[in-house]
Scaffold this active site. Structure first.
Site, short mmCIF file in Angstrom:
data_model
loop_
_atom_site.label_atom_id
_atom_site.label_comp_id
_atom_site.label_asym_id
_atom_site.label_seq_id
_atom_site.Cartn_x
_atom_site.Cartn_y
_atom_site.Cartn_z
N GLY A 41 0.88 -1.17 0.00
CA GLY A 41 0.00 0.00 0.00
C GLY A 41 0.91 1.21 0.00
O GLY A 41 1.85 1.30 0.80
N LYS A 42 0.67 2.13 -0.91
CA LYS A 42 1.59 3.27 -1.04
C LYS A 42 1.66 4.10 0.24
O LYS A 42 2.73 4.54 0.64
CB LYS A 42 1.18 4.15 -2.21
N ASN A 187 5.55 10.02 -11.20
CA ASN A 187 6.69 9.46 -11.93
C ASN A 187 6.47 9.79 -13.42
O ASN A 187 5.52 10.49 -13.78
CB ASN A 187 6.88 7.96 -11.64
N THR A 223 9.70 12.10 -10.73
CA THR A 223 10.77 11.12 -10.53
C THR A 223 11.06 10.45 -11.86
O THR A 223 10.16 10.17 -12.66
CB THR A 223 10.43 10.08 -9.44
N LEU A 224 12.36 10.18 -12.09
CA LEU A 224 12.82 9.72 -13.40
C LEU A 224 13.61 8.42 -13.28
O LEU A 224 14.58 8.21 -14.02
CB LEU A 224 13.70 10.81 -14.04
N ALA A 226 16.27 5.79 -12.69
CA ALA A 226 17.73 5.88 -12.50
C ALA A 226 18.27 7.29 -12.74
O ALA A 226 19.39 7.61 -12.33
CB ALA A 226 18.42 4.87 -13.40
N ASP A 249 15.79 -4.68 -7.78
CA ASP A 249 14.32 -4.70 -7.66
C ASP A 249 13.85 -3.28 -7.36
O ASP A 249 14.11 -2.76 -6.27
CB ASP A 249 13.91 -5.65 -6.52
N GLY A 254 9.52 4.39 -5.70
CA GLY A 254 8.82 5.68 -5.62
C GLY A 254 8.38 5.98 -4.20
O GLY A 254 8.49 7.12 -3.73
N ASP A 255 7.89 4.96 -3.50
CA ASP A 255 7.44 5.18 -2.11
C ASP A 255 8.63 5.44 -1.18
O ASP A 255 8.53 6.25 -0.25
CB ASP A 255 6.66 3.95 -1.61
P1 ADP Z 1 8.30 4.59 -9.38
O1 ADP Z 1 8.85 3.51 -8.51
O2 ADP Z 1 7.13 5.31 -8.78
O3 ADP Z 1 8.08 4.22 -10.81
P2 ADP Z 1 10.80 5.86 -10.18
O4 ADP Z 1 11.09 4.66 -11.01
O5 ADP Z 1 10.81 7.17 -10.86
O6 ADP Z 1 9.41 5.75 -9.40
O7 ADP Z 1 11.85 5.87 -8.98
C1 ADP Z 1 11.71 6.70 -7.86
C2 ADP Z 1 13.06 7.10 -7.34
O8 ADP Z 1 13.80 5.94 -6.98
C3 ADP Z 1 13.92 7.82 -8.36
O9 ADP Z 1 13.64 9.20 -8.38
C4 ADP Z 1 15.32 7.51 -7.81
O10 ADP Z 1 15.60 8.35 -6.71
C5 ADP Z 1 15.17 6.08 -7.30
N1 ADP Z 1 15.52 5.07 -8.32
C6 ADP Z 1 14.67 4.32 -9.05
N2 ADP Z 1 15.35 3.49 -9.89
C7 ADP Z 1 16.66 3.72 -9.66
C8 ADP Z 1 17.89 3.18 -10.19
N3 ADP Z 1 17.89 2.23 -11.14
N4 ADP Z 1 19.05 3.68 -9.71
C9 ADP Z 1 19.08 4.63 -8.75
N5 ADP Z 1 17.97 5.16 -8.22
C10 ADP Z 1 16.78 4.73 -8.65
#
Ligand code: ADP
Length: 307
Positions: A41-42, A187, A223-224, A226, A249, A254-255
């Protein structure tokens, strides 16, 4: 200084994972290989992340009148989270996600919101003191919007910093939610769904973020993965990169990010420093399997990431 204080209004779920060789056909019974459960749950994930960093966290939400509900409340309490405003809906199931994972790692997911769908504005109003007593309010989209709106209005009136994490996007977000958000945080795919701008590059993200700011959010934070994230206000724009790590994983990243951000803002860090540290914590989480299981605790972190 007293601990940073955060109120989370949101969902509390149990994930049930069945590992199978292949997905069953309609009417077929298969023997699976393995079964695991995980807390999710977020709302609960973000609350747990903030609590593990040392924040005083209060959760507002609902559990069902079943064994999962009791178990999920115990899990939150074991993290030191206040559950006084987690109500029980008798005769309704707790929120669950039934997940089947095949040998190729593909999944099929059924989410049943259960009690999460019954969180009301009245529930939130009863928790008014928990919101006004916090430095930061966190909301997401797994409970009814009327509950989020009630919480955001109370927080804004009291000068509490509001973070709205627009995840998962399943419906239009009312204009008032943008206007009540100090930080509106989607995201990439959520930003695209909300703005119609496909977000593949930083320039795309800049355009989507500026649309979110135009709708009334004081800041947009996309959020982007990596690449970290992009922070945009009416007069500022910063790309804050994430540390380069080997991800195993990314479930719940995001959470981890949003929960950490709330903690560091509540602790009084300037926003860009809080974002950089939230990136660092989320990057730690992606190097470990599981959702809450991958979130680090304060005791495991270097001094440079503590506050
Ligand atoms: P969601 O999980 O909601 O799809 P993101 O994939 O944008 O969100 O990831 C959220 C945050 O987690 C990113 O802004 C970054 O800080 C971290 N993150 C996610 N994937 C990576 C990664 N491969 N390497 C480093 N940080 C990551």
């Amino acid at each position: 200084m007293s601990a940073p204080s955060i109120c989370v209004v949101g969902s509390i779920n149990l994930d049930m994972n069945a590992y199978v060789e292949r997905f069953p056909r309609p009417g077929e019974t298969l023997h699976g290989r393995r079964f695991t459960t995980g807390y999710g749950g977020k709302g609960a994930n973000q609350a747990v992340m903030a609590a593990r960093l040392g924040a005083k966290v209060s959760m507002v939400g609902r559990i069902g009148g079943d064994i999962f509900g009791h178990d999920m409340r115990r899990n939150l309490e074991s993290e030191g989270i206040c559950t006084d405003f987690v109500r029980e809906s008798k005769g309704v199931s707790s929120g669950v996600a039934v997940i089947t994972i095949d040998e190729q790692g593909q999944n099929q997911i059924i989410v049943i919101p259960g009690a999460n769908g019954l969180v009301t504005a009245a529930d939130v109003e009863e928790a008014q003191a928990a919101i006004t007593g916090a430095q930061v309010l966190l909301c997401q989209m797994e409970v009814p919007m009327e509950a989020n709106l009630a919480a955001l209005r109370i927080a804004r009136n009291a000068g509490v910093t509001t973070i709205f994490n627009s995840a998962p996007v399943s419906s239009e977000v009312p204009e008032e939610v943008y206007r009540l958000s100090d930080i509106f945080c989607p995201n990439e795919s959520e930003a695209e769904l909300l703005t119609g701008v496909p977000v593949h590059t930083l320039d795309d993200a800049r355009l989507a973020a500026s649309m979110i700011v135009t709708r009334g959010a004081r800041a947009a934070l996309i959020t982007l993965g990596a690449q970290g994230c992009l922070y945009v206000t009416a007069d500022q724009e910063e790309h804050v990169p994430a540390p380069r790590v080997k991800a195993v994983d990314t479930t719940g990243a995001g959470d981890a990010f949003v929960g950490s951000l709330a903690h560091f803002l509540a602790a009084g860090l300037p926003v860009l420093e809080a974002i950089a540290r939230a990136n660092a914590i989320a990057a730690i989480s992606v190097q470990h399997p599981g959702t809450q299981a991958s979130y680090p605790r304060r005791a495991d972190l270097p001094e440079t990431l503590l506050r």
